[in-house]
Scaffold this motif. Structure first.
Motif, PDB file in Angstrom:
ATOM      1  N   LEU A  64       0.830  -1.207   0.000  1.00 37.96           N
ATOM      2  CA  LEU A  64       0.000   0.000   0.000  1.00 37.96           C
ATOM      3  C   LEU A  64       0.867   1.261   0.000  1.00 37.96           C
ATOM      4  O   LEU A  64       0.613   2.199  -0.761  1.00 37.96           O
ATOM      5  N   ARG A  65       1.903   1.278   0.840  1.00 40.52           N
ATOM      6  CA  ARG A  65       2.801   2.433   0.876  1.00 40.52           C
ATOM      7  C   ARG A  65       3.519   2.610  -0.459  1.00 40.52           C
ATOM      8  O   ARG A  65       3.703   3.738  -0.936  1.00 40.52           O
ATOM      9  N   ARG A  88       2.399   1.676  -3.425  1.00 35.53           N
ATOM     10  CA  ARG A  88       1.447   2.163  -4.423  1.00 35.53           C
ATOM     11  C   ARG A  88       1.165   3.648  -4.235  1.00 35.53           C
ATOM     12  O   ARG A  88       1.131   4.419  -5.205  1.00 35.53           O
ATOM     13  N   LEU A  89       0.987   4.081  -2.995  1.00 36.72           N
ATOM     14  CA  LEU A  89       0.734   5.495  -2.735  1.00 36.72           C
ATOM     15  C   LEU A  89       1.946   6.347  -3.094  1.00 36.72           C
ATOM     16  O   LEU A  89       1.805   7.468  -3.603  1.00 36.72           O
ATOM     17  N   GLU A 140       1.986   6.774  -6.863  1.00 38.56           N
ATOM     18  CA  GLU A 140       0.979   7.745  -7.283  1.00 38.56           C
ATOM     19  C   GLU A 140       1.427   9.165  -6.955  1.00 38.56           C
ATOM     20  O   GLU A 140       1.214  10.099  -7.737  1.00 38.56           O
ATOM     21  N   TYR A 141       2.045   9.368  -5.784  1.00 40.49           N
ATOM     22  CA  TYR A 141       2.511  10.701  -5.403  1.00 40.49           C
ATOM     23  C   TYR A 141       3.621  11.175  -6.333  1.00 40.49           C
ATOM     24  O   TYR A 141       3.625  12.337  -6.781  1.00 40.49           O
TER      25      TYR A 141
END
Length: 519
Positions: A64-65, A67-68, A71-72
């Motif tokens: 999750l980290r 993927r975020l 995206e950032y």
């Protein structure tokens, strides 16, 4: 009997799991296998959705980290490309059209290494700002003008309280200020126009008769002095949604920052509430009290969270940045750095008397001032202060830091200047411009002094350099610096915040606004 048994045996039993279901109509009704083929198609179509659901459920915290983070980074790259395109085109809409292809080619030919360097600097800046470390060098751009200098603007001091103002808080957008006083009044100020509106606690509504709510008209009303109605602390959340005040009634009162309506009161302290602070980016509130405790409140849940024990005397100040670190100072001559997740605290001793105020410069560095007249600069890596300014305010402060005498520096004549005394030199308030190296300190000597945080050779804060003095009559009981460093607001009064051992009858009780010249 045999014929009936043969007929029963000749019938085909329904397939397991398909009882009660009607065969779907197909184009070839005579083909008996069409029913099973249609069911297999449905299972094949449903399989990918089930697999996707399983993948979403099985996503770990690390994934999750990651993927975020991707995206950032992708969003930052898109913003960087858009900025480059605007820079190439010159920002004109009329030049669009034929030059689009050339603009795209120009963007593509930019140096990839330079783009990556800019992206890395942007990420470092965001991380440093989130951690509360010094990033902006504002002190070198601020000029403190003397009263006889060209372009000098006299401070605006608005009288709004009948008794001394005790604290001030400033919103993150530098548009609104809040002050409280010993008379229990809560004022909301528009910084640009200096217009004010008043907030009321339950039972403190405006009185039109001028007399007490109960009793006969001919009964003389007693003079209202510091009592359980007095307020000594105010804080506003970083998004401006909540405003919290506290004082002699031992409660923490919360207001809506936009409408000014009363939200809720939180009892729990056993003595006067002396300090309030919000954690940046959250609605977590910290309240300090004379009962020697610090309490944590969640305004989202409207609930009490925890209590911090450790101080041996009254806690007089509390501050917090974005990290889960709380700074407190008290009458036991100590400043304490609380680590909330670890449930531990670091104790720092150096002041000879009570410490009235303490504020974070970074998440590991802070300044403190007390009734001994000294201004200390601290680091969490050392048990002793990094730098000490003895007599930062008082009669000898001007000579010690290369400034004019107190009366000259403040624009007051010798007769108008406050009478020099030990109490007038107590450091009663300090403020730090968030994420910068600009510090302000106030006392009762008639001046608000501005300081610059000087770096040390080993890194971090090394000392404070005095930039100048702003004229201010009376006791400075609260300070706040705008994030843009365009002005300084102060809660001033005729008396100190926590007592009445000194008095300047010619001072005003209200809010003072000092404009700063920034390059």
């Amino acid at each position: 009997m045999k014929s009936a048994a043969k007929r029963a045996a000749g019938k085909r039993a329904p397939a397991k799991g398909l009882a009660g279901k009607r065969p779907k109509k197909t184009r070839d009704d005579g083909d008996g296998d069409a029913f099973f083929l249609a069911d297999e198609d449905e299972r094949n179509k449903a399989a990918p959705e089930d697999e996707q659901d399983e993948e979403e459920v099985q996503e770990t915290a690390d994934q999750l980290r990651m993927r975020l983070a991707r995206e950032y980074l992708s969003r930052l790259e898109d913003e960087d490309v858009a900025d480059d395109r605007r820079g190439v085109t010159g920002g004109s809409d009329e030049e669009e059209g034929e030059g689009d292809e050339e603009d795209d080619e120009g963007v593509r030919t930019l140096d990839a290494a330079a783009r990556a360097q800019r992206l890395a600097e942007r990420l470092q800046q965001d991380v440093a700002q989130a951690q509360g470390r010094v990033q902006r060098r504002l002190a070198g751009r601020v000029h403190v003008l003397a009263p006889d200098d060209q372009g000098y603007a006299a401070p605006a001091c608005a009288r709004a309280h009948r008794l001394a103002a005790t604290a001030v808080a400033l919103t993150a957008d530098d548009s609104t200020a809040f002050t409280v006083s010993k008379d229990g009044a809560i004022c909301r100020w528009d910084v640009e126009t200096m217009k004010r509106t008043q907030l009321y606690r339950p039972g403190d509504g405006p009185s039109t008769s001028g007399q007490q709510a109960t009793g006969a008209d001919w009964v003389a009303r007693k003079a209202r002095t510091a009592s359980r109605a007095a307020l000594s602390a105010v804080a506003v959340s970083s998004d401006g949604r909540f405003v919290a005040v506290g004082g002699g009634d031992w409660k923490v009162h919360v207001f809506d920052g936009v409408s000014g309506s009363y939200v809720q009161g939180f009892p729990g302290h056993k003595d006067v509430v002396t300090g309030l602070a919000f954690r940046d980016g959250t609605h977590t509130l910290f309240s300090a009290s004379a009962d020697r405790t610090v309490k944590l409140w969640s305004l989202d849940d409207r609930a009490y969270m925890d209590t911090l024990y450790g101080h041996q005397a009254e806690v007089l100040s509390v501050d917090c940045l974005r990290a889960e670190r709380v700074l407190t100072a008290g009458h036991d001559h100590t400043t304490r750095l609380w680590k909330i997740p670890e449930e531990s605290q670091l104790i720092f001793r150096a002041h000879d008397r009570a410490i009235d105020c303490a504020r974070f410069v970074t998440s590991t560095e802070w300044v403190s001032g007390g009734s001994d007249g000294a201004l200390h600069l601290w680091s969490a890596l050392k048990k002793k202060p990094v730098w000490v300014a003895r007599g930062a305010h008082g009669a000898d402060a001007g000579d010690a830091y290369g400034l004019p005498a107190a009366g000259v520096a403040t624009g007051l004549s010798a007769g108008e200047a406050a009478a020099p005394s030990t109490e007038h030199g107590w450091v009663t308030a300090v403020a730090v411009c968030r994420n910068s190296d600009l510090v302000a300190s106030g006392a009762g000597d008639g001046a608000i002094r501005l300081w610059s945080v000087q770096p040390s050779k080993a890194g971090g804060a090394g000392s404070l350099s005095c930039l100048g003095a702003l004229p201010q009559r009376g006791f400075v009981n609260g300070l706040a610096i705008a994030r843009s460093a365009r002005f300084v607001v102060a809660a001033v009064g005729q008396e100190p915040r926590m007592g009445r051992w000194a008095r300047d009858p010619r001072a005003r009780n209200g809010l003072a606004l000092h404009r700063l010249a920034v390059e």
